[in-house]
Structures are given as C-alpha cells and as structure tokens.
Design an enzyme around this catalytic site. Structure first.
Site, PDB file in Angstrom:
ATOM      1  N   ASN A  80       0.802   1.174   7.464  1.00  0.00           N
ATOM      2  CA  ASN A  80       2.210   0.549   7.179  1.00  0.00           C
ATOM      3  C   ASN A  80       3.026   1.551   6.864  1.00  0.00           C
ATOM      4  OD1 ASN A  80       4.144  -1.728   6.730  1.00  0.00           O
ATOM      5  ND2 ASN A  80       3.635  -1.532   4.872  1.00  0.00           N
ATOM      6  N   HIS A  85       6.217   2.089   4.099  1.00  0.00           N
ATOM      7  CA  HIS A  85       7.208   1.266   3.153  1.00  0.00           C
ATOM      8  C   HIS A  85       8.186   2.239   2.698  1.00  0.00           C
ATOM      9  CE1 HIS A  85       8.080  -1.659  -0.095  1.00  0.00           C
ATOM     10  NE2 HIS A  85       7.775  -0.787  -0.781  1.00  0.00           N
ATOM     11  N   ASP A  90       1.882  -3.632   0.070  1.00  0.00           N
ATOM     12  CA  ASP A  90       2.236  -2.171  -0.239  1.00  0.00           C
ATOM     13  C   ASP A  90       1.340  -1.439  -1.071  1.00  0.00           C
ATOM     14  OD1 ASP A  90       4.457  -2.775   1.492  1.00  0.00           O
ATOM     15  OD2 ASP A  90       5.496  -3.669  -0.171  1.00  0.00           O
ATOM     16  N   THR A  98      -4.227  -2.797   2.948  1.00  0.00           N
ATOM     17  CA  THR A  98      -5.159  -3.622   2.125  1.00  0.00           C
ATOM     18  C   THR A  98      -4.680  -5.033   1.833  1.00  0.00           C
ATOM     19  OG1 THR A  98      -4.504  -2.940   0.110  1.00  0.00           O
ATOM     20  CG2 THR A  98      -6.063  -1.625   1.294  1.00  0.00           C
ATOM     21  N   GLU A 129      -3.898  -6.124  -1.007  1.00  0.00           N
ATOM     22  CA  GLU A 129      -2.609  -6.199  -1.929  1.00  0.00           C
ATOM     23  C   GLU A 129      -1.283  -5.642  -1.002  1.00  0.00           C
ATOM     24  OE1 GLU A 129      -1.764  -4.546  -6.191  1.00  0.00           O
ATOM     25  OE2 GLU A 129      -3.990  -4.407  -5.367  1.00  0.00           O
ATOM     26  N   ARG A 148       0.273 -19.564   7.038  1.00  0.00           N
ATOM     27  CA  ARG A 148       0.039 -18.315   7.206  1.00  0.00           C
ATOM     28  C   ARG A 148      -1.336 -17.904   8.077  1.00  0.00           C
ATOM     29  NH1 ARG A 148       3.639 -14.977   4.754  1.00  0.00           N
ATOM     30  NH2 ARG A 148       4.555 -15.646   2.799  1.00  0.00           N
ATOM     31  N   ILE A 192       4.099 -11.161   5.147  1.00  0.00           N
ATOM     32  CA  ILE A 192       2.974 -11.020   4.320  1.00  0.00           C
ATOM     33  C   ILE A 192       1.534 -11.438   5.209  1.00  0.00           C
ATOM     34  CG2 ILE A 192       1.744 -11.884   2.112  1.00  0.00           C
ATOM     35  CD1 ILE A 192       4.674 -11.662   0.885  1.00  0.00           C
ATOM     36  N   LEU A 193       0.772 -10.559   4.892  1.00  0.00           N
ATOM     37  CA  LEU A 193      -0.821 -10.889   5.490  1.00  0.00           C
ATOM     38  C   LEU A 193      -1.790 -11.385   4.711  1.00  0.00           C
ATOM     39  CD1 LEU A 193      -0.274  -7.342   7.597  1.00  0.00           C
ATOM     40  CD2 LEU A 193       0.174  -9.647   8.600  1.00  0.00           C
ATOM     41  N   ASN A 250      11.179   2.908  14.092  1.00  0.00           N
ATOM     42  CA  ASN A 250       9.872   3.656  13.689  1.00  0.00           C
ATOM     43  C   ASN A 250       8.871   3.567  15.038  1.00  0.00           C
ATOM     44  OD1 ASN A 250       9.763   4.803  11.006  1.00  0.00           O
ATOM     45  ND2 ASN A 250      10.815   2.927  10.511  1.00  0.00           N
TER      46      ASN A 250
END
Ligand code: GRF
Length: 210
Positions: free
Chosen positions: A107, A109, A145, A141, A143, A65, A92-93, A14
């Site tokens: 992003n 997905h 995906d 955001t 949350e 993290r 995971i952010l 991508n």
C-alpha cells in the site's frame, strides 16, 4: 514474469506510474489487471487504453465488508497475482483479506508512518505545524496503515502550504517510490528480517526531497 494486480478507487496516478515504469524499464513483470471498487474511477480508462484487463467490484453492491472482500479476492485471484498493489484504494480491508495476501500486498500512504494513519494526512500535518511530510510504501497487515515499511520519502512543508500544495509535492515523491518499491518486489530484492523489510543489496529505502 511476476504478475501484478493493481487496485484503485480514483484517478490512479500511482497505478499509471507503475504501469509506465514496468514497461519503460522492462521489469520481469506484467500488470495483469487493474481493479476498482468504483465504476467511475478515472484510472480504469488509462488501463483499458493500455490493453490491461480491468474489473469493477462495487462495494455498494455488498451487504458487508466480508461479502465485498470475498468477491474482491475471487476477482483478484482469477488473475493469479504474485503481488497485489493498493494504489489509492480507499477501502478498509477485513483481517481475512489481509491475511490471504500477507507479504504479497503493498500500500502507499501519504504520510511518514507511523504518523497520521487514516484520512486527511496533509491537512493534519499542516495543522500540527509539521516541517517535514512525506509518504510511505508498506506491506499491508490487518492494522490500518501499518506493516513493514519498504520505502519512505520526505518532503518539506513550506510556509503558506495548503493541503493541495503539499499533496502535489508529496505526489511527486509517490510516483518515484511506489514504482521503485514494486520493482524491488518483482526482482526479489526485498528481504524479511523479522517484521522488517530491507533491500538485498542495501539500496537506500528513503528519498529525501529538498
Ligand atoms: C495518493 O495520495 C495515495 O497516497 C493515497 O491516495 C492517493 C491516490 O492517488 N492513498 P492516485 O489515485 O494514485 O492518483
């Protein structure tokens, strides 16, 4: 000129599609850097060969993290991006990180969100007997995906498909809608309407592949 920083974890197809479209279509943008959390990410080679700055922030070197995200943000910000593009970036952010890049981080997905957040989307779509699968480009955001959808593409799930066949079909669509979405961002063509995103001139935000 808008500055893009692209984050990858692996092969980076991508990222490659975005880099190529940016150059071929003369976007008012430049890819300032490609950053990976994995030193062996295949996409780093392509970026370096194109003369794009590359960096590795190896998540394994950080205790938490928060520590990893802090260093990642420091490296990202050193390239002063207008937009951060997650392209197969498999981390995971933290909420602090996503808030820092609110409305300026995209992003991709490989599902038709809000269905199938998380991993193994193609296996799960096939197991559910889905007849249509697809891919979503969305703003990031806190949350996973989640977040305002910029574009979606739908592809058929064909009898006999396994995850490999379906993911290849979806990937073709990914390489069309991700460059298109990033292009809209750099052209300032995306408008916020509350929590939703629309195209300024009403361009179609979906792609339906037979
Ligand atoms: C893509 O399927 C993307 O949707 C998902 O991870 C894959 C990355 O592929 N998040 P690539 O590294 O861009 O080739």
């Amino acid at each position: 000129m808008k500055r893009l920083v692209i984050l990858i974890s692996g092969r980076g197809s991508n990222m490659e599609a975005i880099v190529k479209a940016c150059a071929a279509e003369g976007w008012p943008a430049e890819v300032a850097a490609v950053i990976s959390n994995r030193p062996d990410a295949g996409g780093l080679l392509f970026a370096a060969e194109r003369g794009i700055a590359t960096a590795v922030v190896d998540h394994k070197a950080y205790a938490s993290r928060e520590d990893f995200d802090a260093e990642l943000a420091r490296v990202i910000d050193s390239f002063a991006p207008d937009l951060v593009v997650l392209a197969g970036f498999m981390r995971i952010l933290t909420p602090g990180f996503t808030a820092r890049y609110a409305r300026r981080m995209l992003n991709i997905h490989p599902s038709l969100l809000p269905a199938f957040t998380g991993l193994h989307t193609h296996e799960r779509a096939i197991a559910m007997g889905c007849k249509i699968a697809g891919v979503t480009v969305h703003f990031v955001t806190a949350e996973l995906d989640h977040g305002a959808i910029v574009m979606q593409a739908a592809v058929p799930v064909l009898p006999g498909d396994d995850a490999k066949a379906l993911s290849a079909r979806v990937l073709t669509a990914e390489h069309r809608i991700y460059p298109q979405s990033v292009r809209w961002f750099v052209e300032d063509a995306l408008m916020w309407d509350g929590e939703r995103v629309t195209h300024r001139d009403g361009a179609a935000q979906q792609l339906l592949l037979a």
